[in-house]
Design an enzyme around this catalytic site. Structure first.
Site, PDB file in Angstrom:
ATOM      1  CB  THR A  53       0.789  41.550  27.603  1.00 25.37           C
ATOM      2  OG1 THR A  53       0.832  41.350  26.112  1.00 25.37           O
ATOM      3  CG2 THR A  53       0.096  42.828  27.916  1.00 25.37           C
ATOM      4  CG  PHE A  96      -2.194  43.013  31.959  1.00 26.63           C
ATOM      5  CD1 PHE A  96      -3.376  43.570  31.611  1.00 26.63           C
ATOM      6  CD2 PHE A  96      -1.629  42.054  31.457  1.00 26.63           C
ATOM      7  CE1 PHE A  96      -3.722  42.958  30.185  1.00 26.63           C
ATOM      8  CE2 PHE A  96      -2.017  41.242  30.426  1.00 26.63           C
ATOM      9  CZ  PHE A  96      -2.899  41.681  29.563  1.00 26.63           C
TER      10      PHE A  96
END
Ligand code: PEP
Ligand code: MN
Length: 636
Positions: free
Chosen positions: A533, A535
């Site tokens: 992921t 960010f």
């Protein structure tokens, strides 16, 4: 001994305990952990621990069974993070130190510093006092070498480390260096350890050629007892009967030492092997075994090196090694340390119009232990205060209202794709800027109450994404349990804890298990291990310039709308091509209130100096509207 203090202890009682121990001849160190605050008391005297047990405010007293006290995991459960200049060593980061064996000239150290920095090293090494086996071999440039080392470090923004051989040099050396190195031959030079410990500066402690792990930790204890808690251990090979390599790299020492001490441990593949060709494979082995970093010898002209030429990497080999390490770091769930690193606390407050109290606070969506919190710990610091928020929009609110200096928002997952909500929120908050990015590997775990058994689990809670990403595991190994969607991964762990039922489990990250004191029944249960992921770090516009002033940006995020006519998007993108800007991401989003109209979200590399600025001017002329959402350092 370890004195665990009661949670609600008053300052007065704390001081009374401290002075009682000091009077009895102990040195007292306060350690504030996530779950408890303790006093570590070490000294030569012995008292009946019941005397301490009786003092007001003491929860329990535990004797430290190991001969090394301050260095032991018994005393401090959490990993120590050592700070060297603006670089951090330990925890979930991998710090690479590199440079020549010895500083040979100003020009040599400058050239090597430039190339190792460019490749991604964060600390510059170079010996000025060389402990050589032969008295006729090059002994180092001494203080002159330190001057060159410091100059090179400053020129390339890298803290520097070098070996000390003489205790009386310690005060002089503190002027030039950021971290002392104690060489293998001096690991048990106790006067040297005391002199270096007294400076309070960070120390890289090499393992002695013939030292057991316990002797090595006792050497660390000397440093700590003398006044520094900033010790990094370094496995550099030990002397065995094997002569095919210079020494025998004890890779297994890495996980062993990590169990015994809270101090970070790194590896030195150069001195361990003595041969250039073995440095890269052993570097990977060290990182795979859990090392927090490496110290690697690199030389621009190894054939002519004054010392250790055969084991020094060519700059191109080091560059390749750094790329391999980048790939490996994600596999071991860590990130390569970069410089300059960002510290919320180091940003000058006077320049930002948010309250001082929010300076250390970073907001995220979710509960404590969420993957976003992990991203915060990676990008900032283990001690950074976090503000859990119920929704993504409340993260933006917290930043806008100054309750938090920064927000950490997920924007993309390699399996699930873009998180559109956060792109839309960025669009709706013109006063907010993207200033950084952080990637983490998502590693899911089956978490339950201590004592729970996998085969007795009947219900498994997690965010629908978490459940979906572990589908194979759930099907193959947990067919006896029902998967139940929950709003948040870390929240699911909190829920299990609250209901106190050992037949329930949750799927979440390791930090969530830690925060709630839960047990990990099985690690790494995701079906696809290439699950990352990404960010964005966001902050208010007025803070962004300060933040960016400490980083070298290479990426921009843009949002624009184009006229409704043939080729308008194509023409806009052509501007990027014309200026050599590599586009990394393109998304279209509906414009609220304007049915069937879209805005475009683009991420692009910044290209050569000035290219992005010129392209932006041209885009302004072509687009209906355009906004730079932010510029930042991207690592892919
Ligand atoms: C060095 O780092 O150059 C060195 C001499 O290392 P060690 O003390 O591990 O031999
Ligand atoms: Mn060397």
């Amino acid at each position: 001994m370890i004195i665990v203090l009661k949670q609600q202890i008053s300052e007065k009682h704390k001081e009374a305990i401290r002075s009682f121990l000091v009077e009895k001849g102990y040195t007292v160190k306060e350690i504030i952990g996530q779950e408890e605050t303790i006093f570590g008391a070490v000294g030569q005297s012995t008292i009946d621990i019941r005397e301490v047990q009786m003092l007001e405010g003491v929860a329990s007293v535990v004797p430290i069974s190991k001969p090394y006290k301050l260095a032991s995991r018994e005393l401090k459960k959490e990993d120590t993070i050592v700070t060297v200049g603006n670089v951090k060593i330990g925890g979930n980061r991998i710090a690479i130190m590199a440079g020549p064996c010895a500083v040979e000239s100003r020009e040599q150290i400058m050239t090597i510093a430039a190339s190792v920095r460019e490749a991604g090293a964060v600390i510059l090494r170079g010996g000025a006092f060389k402990p050589r086996t032969s008295p006729y071999a090059f002994q180092g440039l001494g203080e002159e070498g330190l001057k060159y080392l410091k100059e090179a470090g400053q020129a390339y923004g890298m803290p520097v480390t070098t070996e000390i051989v003489n205790p009386s040099d310690a005060p002089m050396m503190t002027k030039y260096i950021d971290m002392f190195q104690i060489g293998a031959r001096n690991m048990q030079n106790f006067e040297l350890l005391k002199a270096v410990g007294k400076t309070g500066m960070p120390v890289l402690l090499k393992r002695g050629l013939c030292a057991t792990i316990e002797e090595w930790l006792m050497a660390a204890e000397y440093l700590m007892a003398s006044g520094t808690d900033q010790v990094v251990l370094c496995e550099r090979g030990i002397r065995t009967y094997e002569r095919a390599t210079r020494n025998t790299l004890d890779v297994s020492a890495i996980p062993v030492v990590q169990k015994m001490t809270h101090l970070p441990v790194i590896g030195d593949p150069s001195h361990a092997t003595g041969m250039r060709d073995m440095v890269s494979p052993m570097s990977l082995a060290l990182i795979a075994s859990g090392a927090s970093g490496l110290i690697v010898e690199v030389h621009n002209n190894p054939e002519k090196a004054f010392s250790d030429g055969p084991q020094s990497l060519y700059p191109s080999q080091f560059e390749k090694l750094m790329r391999d390490l980048q790939a490996l770091s994600a596999v071991v769930g860590k990130s390569l340390e970069r410089i300059p690193r960002l510290q919320a606390s180091s940003l000058p407050d006077a320049q930002v119009a948010v309250s001082a109290s929010s300076d250390l606070i970073v907001a995220f969506q979710g509960e404590r232990g969420a993957y976003s919190e992990l991203a915060i710990r990676r990008a900032f610091d283990e001690t950074t205060q976090v503000l859990p928020c119920p929704s993504f929009s409340s993260v933006f609110d917290a930043v806008m209202q100054g309750k938090a200096a920064y927000g950490m928002i997920p924007v993309e997952n390699t399996l699930g794709g873009t998180l559109y909500e956060n792109l839309d929120l960025l669009d709706r908050h013109p006063a907010i800027q993207v200033v950084g990015e952080q990637q983490i590997r998502i590693i899911h775990n089956l978490i339950a109450l201590p004592g729970a058994k996998k085969e007795e689990i009947r219900e498994i809670y997690s965010h629908p994404q978490g459940l979906a990403q572990c589908a194979q595991f759930l099907q193959n190994e947990m067919a006896h349990a029902q998967a139940i969607p929950f709003f948040d991964t870390a929240g699911a762990v909190g829920h299990i804890k609250q209901v106190g039922d050992t037949t329930k489990a949750a799927i979440a990250g390791v930090p969530a298990a830690k925060v709630h004191g839960m047990e990990i029944l099985q690690e790494g249960i995701e079906s696809n291990s290439r699950n990352y992921t990404r960010f964005y770090i966001i902050c208010r516009e007025e803070r962004s310039a300060v933040y960016r002033s400490s980083v070298a940006v290479n990426r921009a995020s843009l949002n624009f709308t184009v006229p409704d006519r043939p080729g308008s998007l194509f023409e806009a993108l052509l501007v990027l091509t014309k200026h050599g800007l590599n586009m990394k991401k393109l998304e279209s989003r509906p414009i609220p209130g304007k049915p069937w109209e879209y805005s475009f979200f683009v991420e692009t590399e910044l290209g050569d100096a000035g290219a992005f600025e010129t392209a932006l001017e041209e885009l302004k002329a072509l687009c209906h509207s355009i906004r730079v959402l932010g510029t930042f350092t991207a690592n892919h």
